[in-house]
Design an enzyme around this catalytic site. Sequence first.
Site, PDB file in Angstrom:
ATOM      1  N   SER A 136      -6.093  -2.948  -7.228  1.00 40.03           N
ATOM      2  CA  SER A 136      -5.053  -2.421  -8.023  1.00 40.03           C
ATOM      3  C   SER A 136      -4.948  -2.986  -9.541  1.00 40.03           C
ATOM      4  O   SER A 136      -4.582  -4.162  -9.444  1.00 40.03           O
ATOM      5  CB  SER A 136      -3.556  -2.272  -7.509  1.00 40.03           C
ATOM      6  OG  SER A 136      -2.507  -2.116  -8.112  1.00 40.03           O
TER       7      SER A 136
ATOM      8  N   HIS B 136      -8.044   1.163  -7.879  1.00 41.86           N
ATOM      9  CA  HIS B 136      -6.759   1.820  -7.528  1.00 41.86           C
ATOM     10  C   HIS B 136      -5.976   1.667  -8.911  1.00 41.86           C
ATOM     11  O   HIS B 136      -5.414   0.626  -9.579  1.00 41.86           O
ATOM     12  CB  HIS B 136      -6.053   1.117  -6.453  1.00 41.86           C
ATOM     13  CG  HIS B 136      -4.808   1.381  -5.806  1.00 41.86           C
ATOM     14  ND1 HIS B 136      -4.733   2.588  -4.858  1.00 41.86           N
ATOM     15  CD2 HIS B 136      -3.413   1.299  -6.345  1.00 41.86           C
ATOM     16  CE1 HIS B 136      -3.629   2.906  -4.735  1.00 41.86           C
ATOM     17  NE2 HIS B 136      -2.879   2.001  -5.310  1.00 41.86           N
TER      18      HIS B 136
ATOM     19  N   ASP C  92      -2.268   2.724 -10.366  1.00 39.40           N
ATOM     20  CA  ASP C  92      -0.992   2.976  -9.868  1.00 39.40           C
ATOM     21  C   ASP C  92      -0.117   3.772 -10.905  1.00 39.40           C
ATOM     22  O   ASP C  92       0.078   3.003 -12.053  1.00 39.40           O
ATOM     23  CB  ASP C  92      -0.158   1.675  -9.708  1.00 39.40           C
ATOM     24  CG  ASP C  92      -0.650   1.110  -8.143  1.00 39.40           C
ATOM     25  OD1 ASP C  92      -0.477   2.048  -7.263  1.00 39.40           O
ATOM     26  OD2 ASP C  92      -1.109  -0.051  -8.299  1.00 39.40           O
TER      27      ASP C  92
ATOM     28  N   MET D 251       3.314   5.294 -12.409  1.00 42.57           N
ATOM     29  CA  MET D 251       4.805   5.227 -11.854  1.00 42.57           C
ATOM     30  C   MET D 251       5.526   5.877 -13.065  1.00 42.57           C
ATOM     31  O   MET D 251       5.301   5.582 -14.301  1.00 42.57           O
ATOM     32  CB  MET D 251       5.155   3.711 -11.780  1.00 42.57           C
ATOM     33  CG  MET D 251       4.443   3.034 -10.640  1.00 42.57           C
ATOM     34  SD  MET D 251       4.983   1.416 -10.706  1.00 42.57           S
ATOM     35  CE  MET D 251       3.902   0.684  -9.470  1.00 42.57           C
TER      36      MET D 251
ATOM     37  N   HIS E 160      -3.259   6.558  -7.596  1.00 40.83           N
ATOM     38  CA  HIS E 160      -1.890   6.643  -6.622  1.00 40.83           C
ATOM     39  C   HIS E 160      -0.639   7.171  -7.634  1.00 40.83           C
ATOM     40  O   HIS E 160      -0.112   6.327  -8.239  1.00 40.83           O
ATOM     41  CB  HIS E 160      -1.549   5.209  -6.065  1.00 40.83           C
ATOM     42  CG  HIS E 160      -0.592   5.174  -5.152  1.00 40.83           C
ATOM     43  ND1 HIS E 160       0.027   3.927  -4.860  1.00 40.83           N
ATOM     44  CD2 HIS E 160       0.233   6.151  -4.716  1.00 40.83           C
ATOM     45  CE1 HIS E 160       0.990   3.991  -4.135  1.00 40.83           C
ATOM     46  NE2 HIS E 160       1.229   5.428  -4.115  1.00 40.83           N
TER      47      HIS E 160
ATOM     48  N   MET F 204       2.912   7.850  -8.098  1.00 41.53           N
ATOM     49  CA  MET F 204       4.365   7.545  -7.525  1.00 41.53           C
ATOM     50  C   MET F 204       5.159   8.269  -8.724  1.00 41.53           C
ATOM     51  O   MET F 204       5.887   7.412  -9.436  1.00 41.53           O
ATOM     52  CB  MET F 204       4.457   5.913  -7.641  1.00 41.53           C
ATOM     53  CG  MET F 204       3.845   5.531  -6.205  1.00 41.53           C
ATOM     54  SD  MET F 204       3.507   3.505  -6.584  1.00 41.53           S
ATOM     55  CE  MET F 204       2.152   3.566  -7.442  1.00 41.53           C
TER      56      MET F 204
ATOM     57  N   MET G   6       2.247   3.050   2.766  1.00 37.15           N
ATOM     58  CA  MET G   6       2.877   1.826   2.084  1.00 37.15           C
ATOM     59  C   MET G   6       3.500   0.979   3.020  1.00 37.15           C
ATOM     60  O   MET G   6       4.442   1.287   3.898  1.00 37.15           O
ATOM     61  CB  MET G   6       3.767   2.509   0.893  1.00 37.15           C
ATOM     62  CG  MET G   6       3.444   3.286  -0.229  1.00 37.15           C
ATOM     63  SD  MET G   6       2.281   2.523  -1.263  1.00 37.15           S
ATOM     64  CE  MET G   6       3.154   1.361  -1.714  1.00 37.15           C
TER      65      MET G   6
ATOM     66  N   GLY H  18       6.653   0.762  -6.214  1.00 33.02           N
ATOM     67  CA  GLY H  18       7.174   0.188  -7.508  1.00 33.02           C
ATOM     68  C   GLY H  18       6.786  -1.164  -8.136  1.00 33.02           C
ATOM     69  O   GLY H  18       6.611  -1.007  -9.490  1.00 33.02           O
ATOM     70  N   PHE H  19       6.405  -1.994  -7.531  1.00 31.09           N
ATOM     71  CA  PHE H  19       6.099  -3.431  -7.793  1.00 31.09           C
ATOM     72  C   PHE H  19       5.027  -4.205  -7.182  1.00 31.09           C
ATOM     73  O   PHE H  19       4.982  -4.037  -5.940  1.00 31.09           O
ATOM     74  CB  PHE H  19       7.449  -4.469  -7.930  1.00 31.09           C
ATOM     75  CG  PHE H  19       8.409  -3.776  -8.860  1.00 31.09           C
ATOM     76  CD1 PHE H  19       8.513  -4.039 -10.073  1.00 31.09           C
ATOM     77  CD2 PHE H  19       9.335  -3.005  -8.164  1.00 31.09           C
ATOM     78  CE1 PHE H  19       9.481  -3.605 -10.829  1.00 31.09           C
ATOM     79  CE2 PHE H  19      10.247  -2.431  -8.912  1.00 31.09           C
ATOM     80  CZ  PHE H  19      10.471  -2.650 -10.125  1.00 31.09           C
TER      81      PHE H  19
ATOM     82  N   ASP I 135      -1.426  -0.072   1.502  1.00 30.83           N
ATOM     83  CA  ASP I 135      -1.067  -0.573   0.063  1.00 30.83           C
ATOM     84  C   ASP I 135       0.049  -1.463   0.071  1.00 30.83           C
ATOM     85  O   ASP I 135       1.293  -0.792   0.459  1.00 30.83           O
ATOM     86  CB  ASP I 135      -1.164   0.604  -0.871  1.00 30.83           C
ATOM     87  CG  ASP I 135      -0.630   0.355  -2.375  1.00 30.83           C
ATOM     88  OD1 ASP I 135      -0.981  -0.880  -2.602  1.00 30.83           O
ATOM     89  OD2 ASP I 135      -0.453   1.147  -3.095  1.00 30.83           O
TER      90      ASP I 135
ATOM     91  N   SER J 137      -2.067  -8.295  -6.574  1.00 27.94           N
ATOM     92  CA  SER J 137      -2.088  -9.829  -6.853  1.00 27.94           C
ATOM     93  C   SER J 137      -2.765 -10.637  -6.106  1.00 27.94           C
ATOM     94  O   SER J 137      -3.367 -11.689  -6.570  1.00 27.94           O
ATOM     95  CB  SER J 137      -0.386 -10.108  -6.574  1.00 27.94           C
ATOM     96  OG  SER J 137      -0.155  -9.599  -5.160  1.00 27.94           O
TER      97      SER J 137
HETATM   98  C1  DX5 Z   1       3.029  -0.938  -5.511  1.00 30.02           C
HETATM   99  C2  DX5 Z   1       1.587  -0.175  -5.775  1.00 30.02           C
HETATM  100  C3  DX5 Z   1       0.591  -1.303  -5.221  1.00 30.02           C
HETATM  101  C4  DX5 Z   1       0.644  -2.533  -5.976  1.00 30.02           C
HETATM  102  C5  DX5 Z   1       0.130  -3.534  -4.791  1.00 30.02           C
HETATM  103  O1  DX5 Z   1       3.909   0.051  -5.677  1.00 30.02           O
HETATM  104  O2  DX5 Z   1       1.435   1.069  -5.284  1.00 30.02           O
HETATM  105  O3  DX5 Z   1      -0.545  -0.586  -5.453  1.00 30.02           O
HETATM  106  O4  DX5 Z   1      -0.217  -2.645  -6.975  1.00 30.02           O
HETATM  107  O5  DX5 Z   1       0.188  -4.767  -5.336  1.00 30.02           O
HETATM  108  P1  DX5 Z   1       0.181  -6.120  -4.425  1.00 30.02           P
HETATM  109  O6  DX5 Z   1      -1.115  -5.841  -3.645  1.00 30.02           O
HETATM  110  O7  DX5 Z   1       0.278  -7.150  -5.176  1.00 30.02           O
HETATM  111  O8  DX5 Z   1       1.027  -6.065  -3.149  1.00 30.02           O
HETATM  112 ZN    ZN Z   2      -0.677   1.817  -5.458  1.00 29.26          ZN
END
Ligand code: DX5
Ligand code: ZN
Length: 213
Positions: A8, A32, A34, A36, A65, A67, A137, A142-143, A173, A196
């Site tokens: 990601s 990936h 993300d 948002m 992805h 969101m 999920m 979100g984070f 994820d 991360s």
């Molecule tokens: C969260 C995202 C994830 C995020 C995962 O809402 O959809 O893709 O980047 O991050 P880690 O692997 O750090 O949990």
């Molecule tokens: Zn994601």
Amino acid sequence: MSIIISPSILSADFANLEADIKRVEPFVPWLHIDVMDGHFVPNISIGVPVLKSVRKCTNLFLDTHLMIENPIKYVDAFCDAGADLITFHVEASKDETLKTIEKIKSRNKKVGISIKPKTSVEEIKDYINLVDMVLIMTVEPGFGGQKFMEDCAQKIKEVKKYSKNEDLIIQIDGGINDMTGKICTDLGANSLVAGSYIYNASDIEKAIKSLDK
Ligand code: DX5
Ligand code: ZN
């Protein structure tokens, strides 16, 4: 079986995004992305212009992805920008879930459907055999950097129960590292997103390889 690892870029350095994509590129098939909107999730990340630039700098399969609320409205824009797969949330598509799946398919892109931690597999059971991927999920979206919710991973078994498609991709994820990733792949997941864990690793290649087991 080999696991599709999808790093990601939410955990990458957006001021050095191309360099951070190149760091993972030799070791993975997917990236990936993300997206948002600050409404569906309480955070704002990146959108169409960034995806378009990412498309220009890599041939990796772009696993997008969404969101966001009202995902159907943005399908064309993300397809035009270069997404290879579009995953949307059933909580956001509301009564347009089937239409959203059809719209993505009509653009000859792969389609994924996703559920947040509090959403049951029941909510998507009618769609599992219409999509290429189910994204479960294991954190509240979100984070990056949140803790893996192990009870959500149990949904993998339920998705498998409803699926008639042996090629269905079951992606997880949220909070994925070598240990939590193993829990998921043992339960039958075949794709892992990690932000991360990969981008904070001192040895990125080693971190990625530790997820494929
Ligand atoms: C969260 C995202 C994830 C995020 C995962 O809402 O959809 O893709 O980047 O991050 P880690 O692997 O750090 O949990
Ligand atoms: Zn994601």
